[in-house]
Design an enzyme around this catalytic site. Structure first.
Site, PDB file in Angstrom:
ATOM      1  N   SER A 184     -41.546 -10.027  39.665  1.00  0.00           N
ATOM      2  CA  SER A 184     -42.678 -10.940  39.564  1.00  0.00           C
ATOM      3  C   SER A 184     -43.197 -11.227  40.994  1.00  0.00           C
ATOM      4  O   SER A 184     -43.262 -10.292  41.783  1.00  0.00           O
ATOM      5  CB  SER A 184     -42.228 -12.207  38.838  1.00  0.00           C
ATOM      6  OG  SER A 184     -43.313 -12.804  38.194  1.00  0.00           O
ATOM      7  N   ASP A 219     -46.282  -6.073  29.341  1.00  0.00           N
ATOM      8  CA  ASP A 219     -46.405  -7.209  30.266  1.00  0.00           C
ATOM      9  C   ASP A 219     -47.822  -7.324  30.835  1.00  0.00           C
ATOM     10  O   ASP A 219     -48.304  -6.405  31.501  1.00  0.00           O
ATOM     11  CB  ASP A 219     -45.405  -6.997  31.416  1.00  0.00           C
ATOM     12  CG  ASP A 219     -45.490  -8.081  32.478  1.00  0.00           C
ATOM     13  OD1 ASP A 219     -46.053  -9.156  32.196  1.00  0.00           O
ATOM     14  OD2 ASP A 219     -44.980  -7.845  33.600  1.00  0.00           O
ATOM     15  N   HIS A 278     -42.120  -8.492  30.797  1.00  0.00           N
ATOM     16  CA  HIS A 278     -42.013  -8.898  32.202  1.00  0.00           C
ATOM     17  C   HIS A 278     -40.585  -8.748  32.730  1.00  0.00           C
ATOM     18  O   HIS A 278     -39.661  -9.362  32.218  1.00  0.00           O
ATOM     19  CB  HIS A 278     -42.452 -10.363  32.278  1.00  0.00           C
ATOM     20  CG  HIS A 278     -42.873 -10.825  33.647  1.00  0.00           C
ATOM     21  ND1 HIS A 278     -43.838 -10.177  34.381  1.00  0.00           N
ATOM     22  CD2 HIS A 278     -42.492 -11.871  34.399  1.00  0.00           C
ATOM     23  CE1 HIS A 278     -44.023 -10.817  35.526  1.00  0.00           C
ATOM     24  NE2 HIS A 278     -43.214 -11.850  35.563  1.00  0.00           N
TER      25      HIS A 278
END
Ligand SMILES: *[C@@H]1O[C@H](CO)[C@@H](O)[C@H](O)[C@H]1NC(C)=O
Ligand SMILES: *[C@@H]1O[C@H](CO)[C@@H](O)[C@H](O)[C@H]1NC(C)=O
Ligand SMILES: *[C@@H]1O[C@H](CO)[C@@H](O)[C@H](O)[C@H]1NC(C)=O
Ligand SMILES: *[C@@H]1O[C@H](CO)[C@@H](O)[C@H](O)[C@H]1NC(C)=O
Ligand SMILES: *[C@@H]1O[C@H](CO)[C@@H](O)[C@H](O)[C@H]1NC(C)=O
Ligand SMILES: *[C@@H]1O[C@H](CO)[C@@H](O)[C@H](O)[C@H]1NC(C)=O
Length: 502
Positions: free
Chosen positions: A187, A440, A465
Site C-alpha cells: 500500500s 484491488d 489489496h
C-alpha cells in the site's frame, strides 16, 4: 492462550489508506484485526505454543532518535522513532537484511514475525528489521499533530528516516557492504519501498512493492471504476446483475435524499443521529459506498463481507433498496456496531483532533498527506461510478482547507510535484517487483507492466489489496501461489547476483 489473545487485542494496529469517511475507518480497523490474527496464528504455528522453541529469541523493540527535519540541520528538534529487529534467522555476519517499511498506522512486532517477507527471511537467513513511519503509532512527539508540528510529515522525510535507520542498524550490527538489503512494503509503504530503491540505490539492493499506488492522483475516479468491475467479476462472485442492483439502490437513496422521507432512511440504515443537511447526506452515502469499496478492496480477507456475499444479498433481495438495507445490516453486524455515524461535524472534529492515539491508523496524519502529497480522493462524479454523485472531489478538498488551511490550488500542485519527484507509474529504477491484484482498486495507480528487465510487474488474477503480503496459506488461490513463487525466485536470483558483485 487467553493472555496471548488479550495481548493481541491490545496491539490492534490498522492498515490501508482511504478518505475520511467513518465507515471506511471501521472496515480498516476490522481488517487489520483479522490480519493480525492471521499473523499471530502463523507465528505461533511456527514457534509452537505456549512458550516457543528453545532457539527462539523474541524480537527487539527500540527507539531511534531522528532529526525532525532531515533537510534543515539548523533545526535541532528530534523525535523518537520505533523499530523492531528479529535475529532469529540471521546468518552472521554476512546474511542479508530484510527491511519491512511501516506506513500510515502503528506497527507491531508482527512486522518482523509473520508475513511473506518473514518466510523469505527464513529461507535466506536474513536479519529482519522494521521501522514505524514518523508521526504514526509511537513514533511521534506529544505535540506532533498540531498544525505547526505536522509540517515535517512527508514521504521525503520518511525516506530520509529510512536512510538514517540503515546507518543505525549497520553500526549496531556491524554490517558491511556484504550485507545485502532488500525492502518490503504494501500500500503506501509499497510506494515507499519502490521509492527507497529509486532514491537510495546504494542502500537497498532490491525492493518488493505490493499494491503500491506510486502515481499520485487528485481525482481518483478510477478507484470506483475498478470497484464496479470487481462487483461484476464472476471470478470472485460478482455479476452484471449485482452491479446493476447496486447502481439502482444508490439511485433510490439519492432520490429519497432529494425529495423523500429522510427519517425513513435514518431508520432503515441505523444512523446514529438524524441527518442535518447536505454535508450529512454526503457522509451518509459515503458510508454506504464504503461497504462496497471495502468488500472489493479486502475481498476474501473477511468471510463476513466479501463480494460474493454482498452480491448474493443484493440479488436475492426483493428490491435494490431492500438489498442495500440488508447489506448495511450485515456490515453493522460484521464490524460489531450499533449504528452508523453520519455526522459531518463529527468527521471534522475527528480530523481536527490533535490528541495522539498510540495504536491504529493516524487519520489526521494520513489526511494531511493526501492534502500535501497524494490526493487519492475516491470520487463518484462520472457515470461509470455505481454510487452517489454526492461523492465529489470538492467535498474532499474542502476538508484540506477546513482542517489544515491548505487551499485546493496547493493540493493540485503538490500532487503534480509528487509525480514529478518520483516518476509516477514510470519510475526509472531497477530491481523492483510491483505486485498487484486485479480486484484491488489501488492497482489503477500502480505499475502493471514490466518497466524494464528488472522492474517487474506481477498482476494477480482474482486477488485484492496486498494479498501476497500475508503468510502463505493452503487456501491461497493458484494465481497467488504462482505470484509468491515468482517473487521468491526473483529475490533468490537477485541475492545471488549481489553476492557475485561483492
Ligand atoms: C537547539 O538550539 C537552540 C538554539 O538554536 C538551543 O537553545 C537549544 O538548547 C538546542 N536544543 C538542543 C536539544 O540541543
Ligand atoms: C560489533 O563489533 C564490536 C567490536 O568488534 C563488538 O564488540 C560487538 O559485539 C559487535 N556487535 C554485534 C551485534 O555483533
Ligand atoms: C565481504 O566478504 C568477502 C568474502 O567473504 C570478504 O573477503 C570481504 O572482506 C568482505 N567485505 C567487507 C567490506 O566486509
Ligand atoms: C417518515 O418515516 C418515519 C419513520 O418510518 C415515519 O414515522 C413518518 O411518518 C414518515 N413521514 C412521512 C411524511 O411519511
Ligand atoms: C516481465 O518480466 C518477468 C521477469 O523477467 C518475465 O517473466 C515476464 O514474462 C515479463 N512479462 C512481460 C509481460 O513481459
Ligand atoms: C482468471 O481466472 C479465471 C479462473 O479462475 C479465468 O476464467 C480467467 O480467464 C482468468 N483471467 C485472466 C485475465 O487470466
Amino acid at each position: 492462550m487467553t493472555s496471548l489473545w488479550l495481548f493481541l487485542l491490545i496491539l490492534l494496529p490498522l492498515l490501508g489508506e482511504a478518505d475520511g469517511a467513518w465507515n471506511q475507518r471501521q472496515i480498516r480497523k476490522k481488517i487489520h484485526q483479522l490480519r493480525e490474527i492471521q499473523n499471530f496464528k502463523s507465528f505461533y504455528s511456527r514457534i509452537g505454543l505456549p512458550k516457543g522453541a528453545p532457539s527462539y529469541v523474541p524480537p527487539v523493540e527500540g527507539f531511534l532518535t531522528q532529526p525532525l527535519d532531515h533537510f534543515n540541520r539548523r533545526n535541532n528538534a528530534t523525535y523518537k522513532q520505533r523499530y523492531w529487529v528479529n535475529e532469529e534467522f540471521w546468518q552472521r555476519p554476512g546474511g542479508p537484511v530484510f527491511l519491512y517499511i511501516g506506513g500510515e498506522s502503528s506497527e507491531s512486532e508482527y512486522s518482523v514475525l509473520a508475513g511473506e517477507h518473514v518466510e523469505l527471511a527464513q529461507k535466506h537467513r536474513a536479519l529482519l528489521v522494521s521501522l514505524e513511519h514518523r508521526y504514526y503509532g509511537a513514533s511521534i512527539n506529544p505535540d506532533g499533530l498540531t498544525l505547526e508540528a505536522i509540517r515535517f510529515l512527508s514521504s521525503q522525510q520518511a525516506l530520509a528516516d529510512l536512510a538514517s535507520f540503515h546507518l543505525f542498524i549497520s553500526q549496531k550490527y556491524n554490517l558491511t557492504r556484504n550485507n545485502t538489503w532488500i525492502c518490503f512494503g504494501g500500500s503506501y509503504p509499497g510506494s515507499l519501498s519502490a521509492w527507497f530503491r529509486l532514491k537510495f540505490p546504494h542502500l537497498v539492493y532490491a525492493a518488493v512493492a505490493s499494491s503500491a499506488p506510486v502515481r499520485a492522483e487528485l481525482d481518483f475516479t478510477d478507484y470506483n471504476k475498478v470497484v464496479a468491475q470487481s462487483l461484476s467479476d464472476a471470478v470472485i462472485g460478482g455479476s452484471a446483475k449485482c452491479l446493476d442492483r447496486v447502481r439502482e439502490s444508490f439511485r433510490v437513496v439519492d432520490s429519497v435524499l432529494q425529495t423523500g422521507n429522510v427519517t425513513q432512511l435514518e431508520k432503515d440504515f441505523f444512523s446514529c443521529a438524524p441527518l442535518h443537511g447536505p454535508d450529512d447526506y454526503t457522509e451518509f452515502v459515503s458510508n454506504l459506498a464504503d461497504i462496497f469499496m471495502g468488500a472489493v478492496q479486502y475481498n476474501m480477507e473477511s468471510a463476513g463481507c466479501d463480494v460474493r456475499k454482498i452480491c448474493q444479498s443484493m440479488i436475492s433481495a426483493k428490491s435494490a433498496y431492500e438489498g442495500l438495507r440488508i447489506v448495511n445490516s450485515m456490515h453493522i453486524e460484521f464490524i460489531g456496531l450499533k449504528c452508523v455515524e453520519n455526522s459531518h461535524e463529527e468527521t471534522l472534529s475527528d480530523l481536527r483532533n490533535t490528541e495522539l492515539s498510540p495504536t491504529g491508523v493516524g487519520e489526521r496524519q494520513w489526511y494531511y498527506q493526501t492534502c500535501t502529497e497524494f490526493g487519492y480522493y475516491q470520487t463518484c462524479e462520472v457515470s461509470s461510478c455505481p454510487f452517489s454523485p454526492l461523492l465529489t472531489l470538492n467535498s474532499q478538498l474542502d476538508l484540506c482547507t477546513q482542517v489544515f488551511q491548505i487551499p485546493t490550488t496547493s493540493v493540485r500542485q503538490s500532487v503534480q510535484f509528487t509525480n514529478e519527484f518520483y516518476g509516477a507509474d514510470h519510475p526509472k529504477s531497477s530491481r523492483i517487483i510491483f505486485v498487484n491484484g486485479d480486484v484491488d482498486p489501488w492497482h489503477a495507480l500502480s505499475v502493471l507492466k514490466n518497466e524494464s528487465r528488472s522492474e517487474i510487474a506481477i498482476f494477480i488474477n482474482g486477488t485484492a489489496h496486498c494479498a501476497n503480503m500475508g503468510p502463505s496459506r493452503p487456501t491461497d488461490p493458484l494465481s497467488l501461489q504462482k505470484a509468491r513463487e515468482e517473487i521468491a525466485d526473483k529475490i533468490s536470483s537477485w541475492l545471488q547476483s549481489a553476492q557475485l558483485a561483492v
